[in-house]
Design a protein around this motif. Structure first.
Motif, PDB file in Angstrom:
ATOM      1  N   THR A  28      17.891-114.778   0.569  1.00  0.00           N
ATOM      2  CA  THR A  28      17.215-115.702  -0.345  1.00  0.00           C
ATOM      3  C   THR A  28      18.200-116.418  -1.269  1.00  0.00           C
ATOM      4  OG1 THR A  28      15.243-114.297  -0.319  1.00  0.00           O
ATOM      5  CG2 THR A  28      15.423-115.896  -2.124  1.00  0.00           C
ATOM      6  N   TYR A  29      19.120-115.651  -1.855  1.00  0.00           N
ATOM      7  CA  TYR A  29      20.006-116.214  -2.887  1.00  0.00           C
ATOM      8  C   TYR A  29      21.453-116.374  -2.442  1.00  0.00           C
ATOM      9  CZ  TYR A  29      15.963-114.987  -5.661  1.00  0.00           C
ATOM     10  OH  TYR A  29      14.684-114.878  -6.123  1.00  0.00           O
ATOM     11  N   GLY A  30      21.813-115.801  -1.323  1.00  0.00           N
ATOM     12  CA  GLY A  30      23.189-115.868  -0.850  1.00  0.00           C
ATOM     13  C   GLY A  30      24.022-114.722  -1.400  1.00  0.00           C
ATOM     14  N   TYR A  31      25.155-114.534  -0.786  1.00  0.00           N
ATOM     15  CA  TYR A  31      26.043-113.426  -1.163  1.00  0.00           C
ATOM     16  C   TYR A  31      26.522-113.545  -2.602  1.00  0.00           C
ATOM     17  CZ  TYR A  31      30.195-110.510  -1.371  1.00  0.00           C
ATOM     18  OH  TYR A  31      31.130-109.584  -1.750  1.00  0.00           O
ATOM     19  N   HIS A  32      27.015-114.704  -2.965  1.00  0.00           N
ATOM     20  CA  HIS A  32      27.640-114.871  -4.278  1.00  0.00           C
ATOM     21  C   HIS A  32      26.643-114.803  -5.424  1.00  0.00           C
ATOM     22  CE1 HIS A  32      31.540-115.546  -2.539  1.00  0.00           C
ATOM     23  NE2 HIS A  32      31.013-116.433  -1.700  1.00  0.00           N
ATOM     24  N   GLN A  33      25.434-115.217  -5.214  1.00  0.00           N
ATOM     25  CA  GLN A  33      24.422-115.207  -6.280  1.00  0.00           C
ATOM     26  C   GLN A  33      23.720-113.856  -6.428  1.00  0.00           C
ATOM     27  OE1 GLN A  33      24.087-117.776  -8.433  1.00  0.00           O
ATOM     28  NE2 GLN A  33      25.803-118.619  -7.284  1.00  0.00           N
ATOM     29  N   THR A  34      23.880-112.981  -5.448  1.00  0.00           N
ATOM     30  CA  THR A  34      23.247-111.661  -5.497  1.00  0.00           C
ATOM     31  C   THR A  34      24.211-110.660  -6.109  1.00  0.00           C
ATOM     32  OG1 THR A  34      21.949-112.164  -3.521  1.00  0.00           O
ATOM     33  CG2 THR A  34      22.169-109.852  -4.108  1.00  0.00           C
ATOM     34  N   LYS A  35      23.733-109.958  -7.115  1.00  0.00           N
ATOM     35  CA  LYS A  35      24.548-108.944  -7.797  1.00  0.00           C
ATOM     36  C   LYS A  35      24.055-107.552  -7.397  1.00  0.00           C
ATOM     37  CE  LYS A  35      25.084-111.882 -11.864  1.00  0.00           C
ATOM     38  NZ  LYS A  35      24.342-113.025 -11.359  1.00  0.00           N
ATOM     39  N   ILE A  36      24.929-106.576  -7.540  1.00  0.00           N
ATOM     40  CA  ILE A  36      24.533-105.186  -7.277  1.00  0.00           C
ATOM     41  C   ILE A  36      23.353-104.812  -8.163  1.00  0.00           C
ATOM     42  CG2 ILE A  36      25.258-102.773  -7.457  1.00  0.00           C
ATOM     43  CD1 ILE A  36      28.072-103.697  -6.578  1.00  0.00           C
ATOM     44  N   SER A  37      23.378-105.259  -9.407  1.00  0.00           N
ATOM     45  CA  SER A  37      22.274-104.953 -10.323  1.00  0.00           C
ATOM     46  C   SER A  37      20.949-105.516  -9.805  1.00  0.00           C
ATOM     47  CB  SER A  37      22.573-105.475 -11.733  1.00  0.00           C
ATOM     48  OG  SER A  37      22.771-106.878 -11.713  1.00  0.00           O
ATOM     49  N   ASP A  38      20.988-106.672  -9.137  1.00  0.00           N
ATOM     50  CA  ASP A  38      19.775-107.249  -8.540  1.00  0.00           C
ATOM     51  C   ASP A  38      19.252-106.359  -7.415  1.00  0.00           C
ATOM     52  OD1 ASP A  38      20.054-109.552 -10.170  1.00  0.00           O
ATOM     53  OD2 ASP A  38      21.290-110.547  -8.643  1.00  0.00           O
ATOM     54  N   ILE A  39      20.175-105.865  -6.597  1.00  0.00           N
ATOM     55  CA  ILE A  39      19.797-105.033  -5.447  1.00  0.00           C
ATOM     56  C   ILE A  39      19.160-103.730  -5.918  1.00  0.00           C
ATOM     57  CG2 ILE A  39      20.660-103.756  -3.431  1.00  0.00           C
ATOM     58  CD1 ILE A  39      22.908-105.952  -3.281  1.00  0.00           C
ATOM     59  N   VAL A  40      19.808-103.051  -6.873  1.00  0.00           N
ATOM     60  CA  VAL A  40      19.269-101.757  -7.324  1.00  0.00           C
ATOM     61  C   VAL A  40      17.962-101.944  -8.092  1.00  0.00           C
ATOM     62  CG1 VAL A  40      21.488-100.569  -7.271  1.00  0.00           C
ATOM     63  CG2 VAL A  40      20.742-101.634  -9.394  1.00  0.00           C
ATOM     64  N   LYS A  41      17.863-103.024  -8.848  1.00  0.00           N
ATOM     65  CA  LYS A  41      16.610-103.293  -9.574  1.00  0.00           C
ATOM     66  C   LYS A  41      15.476-103.544  -8.585  1.00  0.00           C
ATOM     67  CE  LYS A  41      14.521-106.356 -12.986  1.00  0.00           C
ATOM     68  NZ  LYS A  41      14.710-107.565 -13.799  1.00  0.00           N
ATOM     69  N   SER A  42      15.735-104.333  -7.564  1.00  0.00           N
ATOM     70  CA  SER A  42      14.736-104.637  -6.553  1.00  0.00           C
ATOM     71  C   SER A  42      14.302-103.375  -5.795  1.00  0.00           C
ATOM     72  CB  SER A  42      15.308-105.670  -5.577  1.00  0.00           C
ATOM     73  OG  SER A  42      14.400-105.939  -4.559  1.00  0.00           O
ATOM     74  N   ALA A  43      15.230-102.453  -5.599  1.00  0.00           N
ATOM     75  CA  ALA A  43      14.949-101.203  -4.885  1.00  0.00           C
ATOM     76  C   ALA A  43      14.427-100.108  -5.811  1.00  0.00           C
ATOM     77  CB  ALA A  43      16.207-100.724  -4.172  1.00  0.00           C
ATOM     78  N   SER A  44      14.367-100.395  -7.116  1.00  0.00           N
ATOM     79  CA  SER A  44      13.959 -99.409  -8.132  1.00  0.00           C
ATOM     80  C   SER A  44      14.852 -98.178  -8.090  1.00  0.00           C
ATOM     81  CB  SER A  44      12.485 -99.024  -7.960  1.00  0.00           C
ATOM     82  OG  SER A  44      11.656-100.151  -8.124  1.00  0.00           O
TER      83      SER A  44
END
Length: 195
Positions: A28-44
């Motif tokens: 959705t956002y691309g590699y550079h725009q996606t942060k680790i914090s986004d991934i863990v937040k999305s996964a709870s």
């Protein structure tokens, strides 16, 4: 496997959840725009949980690309070509690939478009096509007039564009798109077969 966790443990579920959410965010956002914090937040989940399984965002991204490449390679290596010849073989190969793309749209966006490794995937597909063309259609009118490599690269270029504009948007089914591509590139061969 991470730090001694058993298969099917809660940790394996966490790793899978991280990967699934990363696929969604990267596509959705691309590699550079996606942060680790986004991934863990999305996964709870938490960032320490992320680091149990992946040393970095780059390693996770590379793992996803390897998965895409390996699964696509597996489709072609497991495909039984017995009884399939020429244009039928090409059409069926394209249909199998398109079905995989439809079943894995976000992973396809990453592995076929977003990643630097996508060039290697497309080169592998060109090689597969060259092999099919040289073994199955070597005497065709098309190959008497056009260089095999140029034909294969053009075909993969069409696949790349039409996957994005027609397949992933669900304007065309995998079967129909494969058929239409073959009609465009091999119309003279198809008209000879139908005569």
């Amino acid at each position: 496997m991470a730090r001694g966790r058993r298969v099917n443990s809660c940790g394996e579920k966490s790793k899978k959840l991280l990967m699934e959410n990363a696929i969604e965010l990267f596509s959705t956002y691309g590699y550079h725009q996606t942060k680790i914090s986004d991934i863990v937040k999305s996964a709870s989940l938490t960032q320490p949980t992320f680091y149990l399984y992946f040393q970095s965002k780059e390693i996770l991204f590379n793992d996803l690309n390897k998965r895409f490449h390996n699964e696509l390679t597996e489709i072609f290596s497991a495909y039984d070509i017995n009884g399939k010849f020429g244009i039928d073989l090409i059409q069926e190969s394209l249909t199998l690939m398109f079905n995989y793309f439809i079943e894995n749209p976000n992973l396809t966006k990453i592995g076929f478009y977003e990643a630097e490794q996508s060039t290697a995937v497309k080169e592998m597909l060109v090689s597969e096509l060259i092999h099919i063309l040289n073994t199955q259609l070597k005497d065709s009118n098309v190959l008497k007039q056009v260089d095999t490599t140029i034909l294969a690269e053009s075909l993969i270029g069409s696949v790349e564009r039409l996957t994005l504009t027609n397949l992933l948007t669900k304007k065309t089914s995998p079967e129909q798109l494969a058929k239409e591509i073959c009609m465009i590139y091999f119309a003279t061969e198809l008209s000879l077969v139908q005569s």
